[in-house]
Scaffold this motif. Structure first.
Motif, PDB file in Angstrom:
ATOM      1  N   THR A 160       0.783  -1.203   0.000  1.00  0.00           N
ATOM      2  CA  THR A 160       0.000   0.000   0.000  1.00  0.00           C
ATOM      3  C   THR A 160       0.826   1.269   0.000  1.00  0.00           C
ATOM      4  OG1 THR A 160      -0.176  -0.472   2.328  1.00  0.00           O
ATOM      5  CG2 THR A 160      -2.133  -0.851   0.983  1.00  0.00           C
ATOM      6  N   PRO A 161       2.017   1.199  -0.465  1.00  0.00           N
ATOM      7  CA  PRO A 161       2.803   2.419  -0.324  1.00  0.00           C
ATOM      8  C   PRO A 161       2.226   3.533  -1.161  1.00  0.00           C
ATOM      9  CG  PRO A 161       3.893   0.935  -1.799  1.00  0.00           C
ATOM     10  CD  PRO A 161       2.708   0.214  -1.251  1.00  0.00           C
ATOM     11  N   LYS A 162       1.478   3.180  -2.122  1.00  0.00           N
ATOM     12  CA  LYS A 162       0.873   4.168  -2.998  1.00  0.00           C
ATOM     13  C   LYS A 162       0.165   5.217  -2.170  1.00  0.00           C
ATOM     14  CE  LYS A 162      -0.806   1.449  -6.353  1.00  0.00           C
ATOM     15  NZ  LYS A 162      -2.000   0.859  -6.837  1.00  0.00           N
ATOM     16  N   LYS A 163      -0.523   4.732  -1.207  1.00  0.00           N
ATOM     17  CA  LYS A 163      -1.357   5.658  -0.482  1.00  0.00           C
ATOM     18  C   LYS A 163      -0.556   6.455   0.521  1.00  0.00           C
ATOM     19  CE  LYS A 163      -4.565   2.628   0.414  1.00  0.00           C
ATOM     20  NZ  LYS A 163      -5.652   2.045   1.156  1.00  0.00           N
ATOM     21  N   THR A 164       0.366   5.766   1.150  1.00  0.00           N
ATOM     22  CA  THR A 164       1.011   6.416   2.269  1.00  0.00           C
ATOM     23  C   THR A 164       1.883   7.606   1.907  1.00  0.00           C
ATOM     24  OG1 THR A 164       2.303   4.417   2.214  1.00  0.00           O
ATOM     25  CG2 THR A 164       0.881   4.774   4.128  1.00  0.00           C
TER      26      THR A 164
ATOM     27  N   VAL B 230     -10.177  -6.067  -7.346  1.00  0.00           N
ATOM     28  CA  VAL B 230      -8.767  -6.002  -7.705  1.00  0.00           C
ATOM     29  C   VAL B 230      -8.023  -5.027  -6.806  1.00  0.00           C
ATOM     30  CG1 VAL B 230      -7.179  -5.636  -9.593  1.00  0.00           C
ATOM     31  CG2 VAL B 230      -9.461  -6.476 -10.050  1.00  0.00           C
ATOM     32  N   SER B 231      -8.738  -4.028  -6.353  1.00  0.00           N
ATOM     33  CA  SER B 231      -8.058  -3.006  -5.562  1.00  0.00           C
ATOM     34  C   SER B 231      -7.729  -3.493  -4.168  1.00  0.00           C
ATOM     35  CB  SER B 231      -8.940  -1.776  -5.461  1.00  0.00           C
ATOM     36  OG  SER B 231     -10.016  -2.035  -4.595  1.00  0.00           O
ATOM     37  N   ALA B 232      -8.396  -4.551  -3.730  1.00  0.00           N
ATOM     38  CA  ALA B 232      -8.077  -5.083  -2.408  1.00  0.00           C
ATOM     39  C   ALA B 232      -6.729  -5.768  -2.500  1.00  0.00           C
ATOM     40  CB  ALA B 232      -9.141  -6.063  -1.954  1.00  0.00           C
ATOM     41  N   VAL B 233      -5.706  -4.953  -2.386  1.00  0.00           N
ATOM     42  CA  VAL B 233      -4.372  -5.482  -2.643  1.00  0.00           C
ATOM     43  C   VAL B 233      -4.014  -6.486  -1.556  1.00  0.00           C
ATOM     44  CG1 VAL B 233      -2.048  -4.826  -3.220  1.00  0.00           C
ATOM     45  CG2 VAL B 233      -3.885  -3.176  -3.419  1.00  0.00           C
TER      46      VAL B 233
ATOM     47  N   ASP C 149      -9.952   7.868  -1.327  1.00  0.00           N
ATOM     48  CA  ASP C 149     -10.045   6.447  -1.064  1.00  0.00           C
ATOM     49  C   ASP C 149     -11.501   6.080  -0.800  1.00  0.00           C
ATOM     50  OD1 ASP C 149     -10.642   7.096   1.479  1.00  0.00           O
ATOM     51  OD2 ASP C 149      -8.646   6.722   2.255  1.00  0.00           O
ATOM     52  N   ARG C 150     -11.698   4.840  -0.568  1.00  0.00           N
ATOM     53  CA  ARG C 150     -13.043   4.314  -0.549  1.00  0.00           C
ATOM     54  C   ARG C 150     -13.872   4.944   0.569  1.00  0.00           C
ATOM     55  NH1 ARG C 150     -14.985  -0.086   1.863  1.00  0.00           N
ATOM     56  NH2 ARG C 150     -16.930  -0.856   1.004  1.00  0.00           N
ATOM     57  N   THR C 151     -13.243   5.180   1.673  1.00  0.00           N
ATOM     58  CA  THR C 151     -14.032   5.585   2.833  1.00  0.00           C
ATOM     59  C   THR C 151     -14.312   7.071   2.863  1.00  0.00           C
ATOM     60  OG1 THR C 151     -11.934   5.626   3.983  1.00  0.00           O
ATOM     61  CG2 THR C 151     -13.332   3.715   4.349  1.00  0.00           C
TER      62      THR C 151
ATOM     63  N   ALA D 155      -7.275   1.004  -5.489  1.00  0.00           N
ATOM     64  CA  ALA D 155      -7.842   1.575  -4.262  1.00  0.00           C
ATOM     65  C   ALA D 155      -7.698   3.086  -4.265  1.00  0.00           C
ATOM     66  CB  ALA D 155      -7.141   0.970  -3.060  1.00  0.00           C
ATOM     67  N   GLN D 156      -8.370   3.699  -5.209  1.00  0.00           N
ATOM     68  CA  GLN D 156      -8.355   5.151  -5.249  1.00  0.00           C
ATOM     69  C   GLN D 156      -9.788   5.604  -5.046  1.00  0.00           C
ATOM     70  OE1 GLN D 156      -6.316   6.332  -8.824  1.00  0.00           O
ATOM     71  NE2 GLN D 156      -4.629   4.939  -8.459  1.00  0.00           N
ATOM     72  N   THR D 157     -10.072   6.795  -5.522  1.00  0.00           N
ATOM     73  CA  THR D 157     -11.444   7.254  -5.424  1.00  0.00           C
ATOM     74  C   THR D 157     -12.376   6.219  -6.049  1.00  0.00           C
ATOM     75  OG1 THR D 157     -10.677   9.515  -5.630  1.00  0.00           O
ATOM     76  CG2 THR D 157     -12.989   9.112  -6.073  1.00  0.00           C
ATOM     77  N   PRO D 158     -13.443   5.876  -5.367  1.00  0.00           N
ATOM     78  CA  PRO D 158     -14.333   4.874  -5.950  1.00  0.00           C
ATOM     79  C   PRO D 158     -15.064   5.439  -7.167  1.00  0.00           C
ATOM     80  CG  PRO D 158     -15.239   5.722  -3.911  1.00  0.00           C
ATOM     81  CD  PRO D 158     -13.887   6.315  -4.049  1.00  0.00           C
ATOM     82  N   ILE D 159     -14.860   4.832  -8.282  1.00  0.00           N
ATOM     83  CA  ILE D 159     -15.576   5.300  -9.460  1.00  0.00           C
ATOM     84  C   ILE D 159     -16.219   4.115 -10.167  1.00  0.00           C
ATOM     85  CG2 ILE D 159     -13.900   7.151  -9.783  1.00  0.00           C
ATOM     86  CD1 ILE D 159     -13.040   5.731 -12.349  1.00  0.00           C
ATOM     87  N   ALA D 160     -17.265   4.403 -10.885  1.00  0.00           N
ATOM     88  CA  ALA D 160     -17.889   3.400 -11.728  1.00  0.00           C
ATOM     89  C   ALA D 160     -17.949   3.984 -13.127  1.00  0.00           C
ATOM     90  CB  ALA D 160     -19.286   3.082 -11.222  1.00  0.00           C
TER      91      ALA D 160
END
Lengths: 874, 352
Positions: A458-462, A498-501, B63-65, B99-104
C-alpha cells in the motif's frame, strides 16, 4: 500529555567526570563516573561504574534496570560517543508471558531478576541512563525486608536466562551484596549524591571530584534529566540489545543517531545490526564480564514494560505501576515477547563464536528459517526469498486465525527472520518487541497489528504525492459513510476486488526474487541498469514491482540497502511520450518544466557527477507507448543508466516479450540490455491459490467453484483480473438468485458457470434472435449470396437481389431498396455485419456498399442462423 | 437507500463520444463537471498533459471511505475506444480497479463487438460486465406499445377529448388494416424510434377539422416511410436522362456490371435514337453530356475513381447506383413515358 512536557522540559547533558583511562588495547577511553545535568535545573546526578542504574526504555514508568559495568567514550561513533556497558536485570513483566509461569509463585512488585543471557547486548548509549537506583540481593527464601519496601528499591532473588529461573550463584550474590553494603546510600537512588559514592569498589580510580548538585530531589517525580534523548535512546537500546550476540557492539552503533526521529533511528539501528562491520571491537571489556552481560536484556525489557503507562504516572521508578502496566499491555506483550523466544533460539547457539555479525545472524537464522533460504549463499537472495515466504505465510496464517492466541504463534516465524535480518521491521514488528511498546508505535501496533504486519503493497497511499502546485486536486468527500459489508458475500466481494491489494503476491515468488535481486544489487553497487519485464495483462507485473519497491524501501529504512528514490511513470498516463521527462523531473525534484527543458535538466542530472548520491529507481510502465519516430525517449531512458554518475535503475514493463526487437532500433535495444523477465500467465493452480488466499477466511465459495473458475480463466487467458471479476459477478448472481435476503448461502458451481457464460458468451446469437424479420432474412440473403458466389464478400446490390427473392418465397412484402438499406445499416451499426464501404461515413455513397464478411464473421453468422429457425437455403 | 440519497451522494460525469471527440476535450469536460480546483467559471485551465495529471492526482488521492463516489457515463462508448491510445479509458478503468477514489464507469454503445475495440491492457482492466438490451418483444407487445404511445394521459386538460381520442386509438389498434401496417413495420424494424417516426407522420395529419387519426393516415405514413428514395428521384428525371439510365442498364447487362464511361453510354443512346428516330429527339452531344453530369450530381451514377483534372470527362469510368428492378419500377410509374423508351427498357433487342 505529561510525557511530552517532561520530555521537553528537561534536556540533560551528560559529561564525564574524571580523566579518562585509556584502554590499552582499545581505541577508546574508559571513565569511572559520569554526571548528568539537566538544562532546566541546576541539579546534577553522578553515576559511577558499578552502580545500579535505570536505563530509559520505551516505558517511562518501568525503565530498565541495569548495573553499570563500564563507561567509555567511543570515538568511532559519530554521534553518541558516550557509551556504557551494563549488566541487565529483568522485570517480571518483561519476561515473556508464556514463561512467566516458570517462576511458580507470584513475584513481588519490586522483584527483578538477574538477566543471565549472554546473547543480550550490553552496550548502550550512556545518555540513556537516567539515574541510579538501589538493588538488593536476597537469598531465594529470604523475605523482602520491610525496610526496603519502598517503591524505589528493587531486590534480586533469582536469575533468569530465558529458559528458567535459577538462584543467584554465591559469588554473584556476594558481589551484589557487597555493592549494596558498600554503598549504603545507593539504596536511595533519588538522592543525587549517592551516585558518586555508590560503588566504591568499582570506582577505584576517581580523578577529579566534581561538585555534586542536587539534581533529583527526593520527590524527583517531574524532573527527568535524560528525557530529551530518551525516546530515541530507548528504542535504540531495544534494538541494539535485542538478540545480538554479546561480542558485538551494536548498541553502540545503534545509539549514535540521537537527532533523528525515533522511528527512523529504529530502522537505522536495525540495519546496523545486519551490517555490523568495521567497528569490530576487540570485545575485551565485554567478554571480561560475561556474567554481567546477560542481564542487559532484562533491564531493557523491564523498562519498556514499565514505560507503557508512563504517561499516566510520574516517574519510571515507581514500581507499583508495573502491575497495571502489565495488564494494559497484555496483548502487545504476547506478541512482542514471542519473537524473543525465536530470537533467542537462533542467537544462543552462535553467540560463543566470534564472527562477523552478519555471518552469525545468518547462521542463527538458518536453523529455523525456511529451507529455501539456506540453499542460496548470497545474502540477498536468501533474505528476500525469506521475506516473501514469510509474508505469504503470515498472510495465510493471518487469514486462518483471528484470535490473539493464534497470532502469537503466527508471528513467530516472522520474528525469527526479522530479527536476524532485521530488514523488515514494518512487516514483522514483533521481531522488535520493545518497539511495540514504544510510546510512539505502541498504539499502532497493538491496535492494528493485524494490518500493520503486512502493510506491503500500500505504499501508494502512504507517501504523500508531491504537489508542487498551489491547487491541490481533490474530489469532494462523501456525504454518506461507507456501509460495511453486510453479509459474507459482500465481504467476499470486497476482498475479491482487484483493488483489495493482498498483503503478498502469491505465486510470484520467483519473479519477485529476481527483480528484488536485480534492484538490490544495483543499489548496493551504486550502479545503474535496465530491466525489461514483459507479460500479458493481468499477470501481476506492476504489482510485483510495487511489492519489490516496497520491500526495498523498508530495507532502505532499515539501512540494509542504501536509500533510494522511487519514481513511477506510466506510458498510458501520459498524453505524449515526451511528457515522460516532465513527469520524471517533477517527481524527482518537484520542478515543472516543458518537455524539452525537462529532458535537458534530466540529462544534466544523470550525466554529470556531483548530484545526489542517492540511487534513483525508475519504473516505466507500458513502455511501448513511449515509442516515437526517433525513439529518443526510449534511447534516453536506457542511456542514462549507463552513465556511472546517474545511479539510475530503470525497470520497464510492457506486454510483448519481443518489444525490444520489434519496435526498437538497435542502438536502443542494445542499451536496454538483456536483463529480461517474462511473466507467464497464471496457471489454474496459481489462480486457485490467489483466490484461496483472498477468500480463505470467508466461507463464501465452494471449493469446486473456485477450482472451476481458476481452470476456466487459466484456459482462456490466465488473467488474474478476469478471475476476480468472475468471482465477484458470481457472488452477485448468488445473492440475487437467493430468495431469503438474510442468508444467501455459498456460491456454487452453478452460479459461477452463469457468471462465466455472461462474460464470455457472445451476444451475437441473442441479438440475431431478437432482430426483426427483415433483418433475419437479410442475413439469410447474405448467406445465400455467399453460397452462390463462393466468396465471402458481396456487394449490397447482390445481397439485395437475393433478399428480394427470399422475401418473395417467404411471402413477405416486397422490400424496397431504402428499407433494405436501413436494415443493412442497422445490422452494421451493431456490428452483426461487418460493413465495409462506409455506410456511416459517406451516406450518399451507400448504394454501393460492399458487405464484406471476414471469415470469422461469416462463421458467426452461419453458426447462428440455424438457431434463428431457418436454414439459409440449400 | 432512496434514489435521492444515492444521487446526492454521488458525482456524475456525463460524456458523449460524439461531443468529446478526443481525450483532451473529454478531460476538460470531466474537470468541469467534477468542478475541480482548476476550473474557473466554465473554463478549464492548463494544457492537456497538465489536465491529465491533475485529474489523475485528484482521483488518486481519494479512497473508498472518504471520497465521494463518481459515476462516469460514457455515451457512444465505442467512439472513446477510437481515441489515441485509449488513454482515457485505460485510466478510468485503472482507477476503478485500484484503491483510489471509488468510481464506476458505464459505457453505452450499440456495438456488440465493443470488447474487440479495446486494447488488451485496457480490456484486461475492464470488468467484462456487459448488459445487452434487446428488443425482445413480439408483435402483441408492439401493439400495446403503439397504443400507449398514442394514448393521451389522464392529466390531459380536455377530459372529454382525451376520452374520445383514447377510444379512437383503441379502435385503431383493433383495426385489421392498421395491424397490417404495424406488422409490416414491425417486420422491418423492431426499434421504437422507427415506430415513433411512423406515428409522427400520421399525427401530423391531425387538424381541427380532422381531429382523429384514421387507418388511412397510418397507411399513408407507412408508405412515406417505406418509399424508395432513389426511385423517387428517377420520377423527376427528364426523358433524356431516363434514356441515359436505360442505356446504362443495358451496358450493365452486357458487360456484367463493369464500369462504363460517357462515350459508351452515348453510343448506346445513339443506337437507340437511330432506330427510333421519329420518337426521340436526337440531342447534341454536349447536351447529353450535361444530362450525364446531372445524373452524377444526383448521385445516380458515381465515378469509379476520383475525378482527376486531366482525364477527359467522356472517358471517365462510372458506375450505376441503381438496381435493375428499381429502374423498371420507376419507369412503370414514370409519367408520360414514351412507349418506345419503355420497350427499349425491357429489352435492348426490341428493334428486332
Amino acid at each position: 500529555m505529561a510525557y511530552c512536557s517532561t520530555r521537553l522540559k528537561s534536556r540533560p547533558t551528560y559529561s564525564w567526570v574524571g580523566s579518562p583511562l585509556l584502554d590499552q588495547k582499545l581505541h577508546y577511553q574508559t571513565y569511572k563516573e559520569m554526571s548528568v545535568t539537566s538544562n532546566g535545573c541546576s541539579t546534577e546526578i553522578r553515576i559511577q561504574v558499578g552502580q545500579f542504574v535505570l536505563v530509559e526504555g520505551d516505558d517511562d514508568e518501568n525503565p530498565y534496570v541495569a548495573k553499570l559495568i563500564e563507561l567509555f567514550e567511543d570515538v568511532s561513533e559519530p554521534y553518541c560517543k558516550k557509551r556504557a556497558r551494563v549488566q541487565w536485570f529483568i522485570r517480571f513483566c518483561e519476561i515473556s508471558v508464556s514463561k512467566q509461569h516458570l517462576l511458580g509463585r507470584k513475584p513481588d512488585v519490586q522483584e527483578i531478576f538477574w538477566y543471565d543471557y549472554p546473547a543480550c547486548n550490553s552496550n548502550i548509549d550512556a545518555e540513556t541512563i537516567s539515574r541510579p537506583v538501589q538493588v538488593v540481593a536476597l537469598a531465594p527464601d529470604e523475605v523482602l525486608p520491610t525496610a526496603l519496601k519502598n517503591e524505589k528499591t528493587f531486590f534480586v532473588k533469582l536469575s533468569w536466562n530465558e529458559e528458567n529461573f535459577k538462584p543467584l550463584s554465591p559469588e554473584l550474590f556476594a558481589e551484589l551484596n557487597k555493592l549494596q553494603e558498600g554503598s549504603p546510600r545507593g539504596q536511595k537512588p533519588m538522592k543525587t549524591k549517592n551516585s558518586s559514592i555508590d560503588s566504591p569498589s568499582w570506582t577505584s580510580a576517581k580523578h577529579g571530584v566534581k561538585r555534586i548538585e542536587l539534581r533529583h530531589s527526593t520527590s524527583k517525580s517531574h524532573q527527568i534529566p535524560t528525557h530529551l534523548v530518551t525516546p530515541r535512546a530507548r528504542k535504540r537500546l531495544e534494538l541494539g540489545s535485542f538478540p545480538v550476540t554479546p561480542h558485538t557492539r551494536i548498541s553502540q552503533q545503534t545509539s549514535r543517531v540521537p537527532l533523528e526521529s525515533p522511528r527512523r533511528t529504529k530502522r537505522k539501528v536495525a540495519s546496523e545490526i545486519t551490517s555490523p562491520s568495521k567497528r569490530s571491537q576487540p570485545d575485551g571489556l565485554q567478554t571480561s564480564s560475561p556474567a554481567l552481560k546477560a542481564p542487559e536484556k532484562t533491564g531493557e525489557r523491564r523498562r519498556s514494560c514499565a514505560e507503557q503507562d508512563k504517561a499516566s504516572h510520574e516517574r519510571p521508578m515507581i514500581l507499583r505501576t508495573r502491575v497495571p502496566a502489565l495488564k494494559t499491555t497484555e496483548i502487545s506483550q504476547e506478541i512482542t515477547l514471542d519473537p524473543l523466544r525465536g530470537g533467542k533460539r537462533s542467537s544462543v547457539v552462535p553467540s560463543v563464536v566470534l564472527k562477523p555479525q552478519k555471518m552469525k545472524k545468518r547462521e542463527a537464522q538458518t536453523p529455523d528459517a525456511q529451507d529455501e533460504a539456506t540453499s542460496t549463499p548470497h545474502r540477498i537472495r536468501r533474505k528476500s526469498s525469506l521475506l516473501t515466504l514469510n509474508r505469504i505465510r503470515q498472510q495465510l496464517r493471518f487469514l486462518d486465525g483471528s484470535k490473539n492466541d493464534k497470532e502469537e504463534e503466527e508471528f513467530l516465524p516472522a520474528a525469527e527472520i526479522a530479527d536476524s535480518d532485521s530488514e523488515e521491521e514494518e512487516a514483522s514488528t514483533p521481531s522488535l518487541p520493545r518497539k511495540t511498546r514504544s510510546c510512539v508505535s505502541r498504539n499502532l501496533h497493538s491496535s492494528t497489528k493485524s494490518s500493520l504486519h503486512t502493510p506491503s503493497k500500500t505504499p501508494k497511499k502512504t507517501p504523500k504525492p508531491r504537489m508542487p502546485r498551489s491547487v491541490t486536486p481533490q474530489i469532494r468527500s462523501r456525504n454518506l459513510a461507507v456501509r460495511g459489508p453486510a453479509s459474507v458475500l459482500e465481504e467476499a466481494r470486497l476482498s475479491l476486488h482487484v483493488s483489495a491489494v493482498p498483503d503478498s503476491l502469491p505465486c510470484r515468488e520467483k519473479e519477485f526474487q529476481d527483480i528484488y535481486n536485480f534492484v538490490e544489487s544495483k543499489l548496493l553497487d551504486h550502479t545503474g541498469g535496465c530491466m525489461y519485464i514483459s507479460g500479458v495483462p493481468g499477470t501481476g507485473k506492476t504489482a510485483t514491482v510495487h511489492e519489490v519497491i516496497h520491500c526495498l524501501q523498508q530495507a532502505a529504512q532499515a539501512n540494509d540497502v542504501p536509500p533510494f528514490q522511487y519514481i513511477e511513470v506510466n506510458g498510458m498516463k501520459l498524453t505524449e511520450p515526451h511528457q515522460v521527462y516532465v513527469q520524471i523531473l517533477q517527481k524527482m525534484t518537484g520542478q515543472k518544466a516543458t518537455a524539452n527543458h525537462a529532458a535537458e535538466l534530466l540529462a544534466k542530472r544523470f550525466r554529470t557527477q556531483g548530484s545526489s548520491q542517492e540511487t534513483t529507481v525508475l519504473l516505466v510502465d507500458e513502455l511501448d507507448l513511449l515509442w516515437t519516430q526517433k525513439q529518443d525517449v526510449m534511447y534516453n531512458l536506457f542511456d542514462w543508466p549507463t552513465h556511472k554518475e546517474a545511479q539510475l535503475v530503470v525497470l520497464t514493463i510492457a506486454n510483448t516479450m519481443d518489444l525490444p526487437e520489434r519496435i526498437m532500433m538497435n542502438r536502443v535495444s542494445s542499451r536496454l540490455g538483456f536483463t529480461r523477465m517474462s511473466f507467464q500467465p497464471y496457471t489454474y493452480r496459481q489462480l486457485q491459490q490467489i483466490l484461496m488466499s483472498r477468500l480463505k477466511h470467508l466461507k463464501a465459495f465452494e471449493d469446486d467453484a473456485i477450482q472451476l473458475v481458476a481452470r476456466k480463466v487459466a484456459a482462456l487467458s490466465g488473467d488474474a483480473r478476469r478471475c476476480l471479476d468472475i468471482c465477484r459477478r458470481a457472488t452477485e448472481i448468488c445473492e440475487s438468485s437467493c430468495q431469503k435476503p438474510g442468508s444467501p448461502g455459498q456460491v456454487t458451481v452453478a452460479h459461477l458457470l452463469k457468471a462465466v457464460d455472461e462474460m464470455f458468451s457472445s451476444a451475437y446469437i441473442t441479438a440475431i434472435k431478437n432482430s426483426s424479420v427483415m433483418e433475419q432474412s437479410f442475413l439469410r440473403a447474405i448467406l445465400a449470396e455467399f453460397r452462390r458466389s463462393g466468396l465471402e464478400e458481396a456487394t449490397f446490390q447482390q445481397v439485395y437481389r437475393q433478399h428480394v427473392e427470399l422475401c418473395r418465397m417467404e411471402g413477405l412484402p416486397y422490400p424496397t431498396m431504402s428499407e433494405t438499406m436501413a436494415v443493412c445499416s442497422h445490422l452494421g451499426s451493431c456490428r452483426l455485419l461487418p460493413v465495409c464501404g462506409s455506410v456511416v461515413e459517406h451516406p450518399p455513397m451507400n448504394q454501393e456498399v460492399r458487405v464484406e464478411f471476414p471469415i470469422r464473421a461469416h462463421a458467426r453468422v452461419v453458426g447462428s442462423i440455424p438457431s434463428v429457425g431457418c436454414a439459409g437455403g440449400s | 437507500m432512496e434514489v435521492e440519497d444515492v444521487s446526492e451522494n454521488v458525482l456524475q460525469v456525463h460524456l458523449n463520444g460524439l461531443l468529446q471527440i478526443n481525450d483532451k476535450i473529454a478531460l476538460k469536460e470531466i474537470t468541469r463537471q467534477l468542478n475541480l480546483e482548476n476550473v474557473v467559471g466554465d473554463k478549464v485551465f492548463g494544457s492537456f498533459a497538465e489536465n491529465l495529471s491533475f485529474i489523475l492526482e485528484a482521483l488518486k488521492k481519494g479512497d473508498r471511505t472518504s471520497s465521494c463516489p463518481v459515476i462516469f457515463i460514457l455515451d457512444e462508448f465505442d467512439l472513446f475506444a477510437h481515441h489515441r491510445n485509449q488513454t482515457l479509458l485505460y485510466n478510468l478503468f485503472d482507477i476503478s480497479q485500484s484503491a483510489q477514489t471509488p468510481i464506476a464507469v458505464i459505457g453505452l454503445t450499440c456495438r456488440l463487438d465493443i470488447l474487440e475495440l479495446l486494447e488488451k491492457r485496457v480490456k484486461s482492466r475492464f470488468s467484462h460486465r456487459q448488459m445487452h438490451l434487446m428488443n425482445s418483444f413480439g408483435f402483441p407487445q408492439y401493439l400495446k406499445i403503439f397504443k400507449e404511445q398514442l394514448s393521451l394521459p389522464a392529466e390531459f386538460p380536455d377530459k372529454l377529448f382525451a376520452e374520445k381520442w383514447n377510444e379512437n386509438v383503441q379502435c385503431l389498434s383493433e383495426d385489421k388494416s392498421v395491424q397490417e401496417v404495424l406488422q409490416k413495420h414491425f417486420n422491418i424494424s423492431k426499434s421504437l424510434r422507427s415506430l415513433h417516426m411512423l406515428l409522427m407522420l400520421a399525427l401530423s395529419r391531425v387538424t381541427t377539422s380532422h381531429p382523429f387519426i384514421t387507418a388511412a393516415d397510418l397507411m399513408e405514413a407507412n408508405q412515406l416511410c417505406s418509399m424508395d428514395s432513389k426511385a423517387n428521384i428517377v420520377h423527376g428525371l427528364s426523358v433524356l436522362e431516363i434514356c441515359l439510365i436505360i442505356a446504362m442498364k443495358h451496358l450493365n447487362d452486357i458487360y456484367e456490371e463493369e464500369p462504363f464511361n460517357f462515350q459508351m453510354v452515348y453510343n448506346e443512346f445513339q443506337k437507340f435514337v437511330q432506330r427510333k428516330a421519329h420518337s426521340v429527339y436526337n440531342f447534341e452531344k454536349p447536351v447529353v453530356m450535361k444530362a450525364f453530369e446531372h445524373l452524377q450530381q444526383l448521385e445516380l451514377i458515381r465515378p469509379v475513381e476520383r475525378t482527376s483534372v486531366n482525364a477527359q470527362r467522356e472517358y471517365q469510368l462510372m458506375k450505376l447506383l441503381l438496381d435493375n428492378t428499381q429502374i423498371m419500377n420507376a419507369l412503370q410509374k414514370y409519367p408520360n413515358c414514351p412507349t418506345d423508351v419503355r420497350q427499349w427498357a425491357t429489352s435492348s433487342l426490341s428493334w428486332l
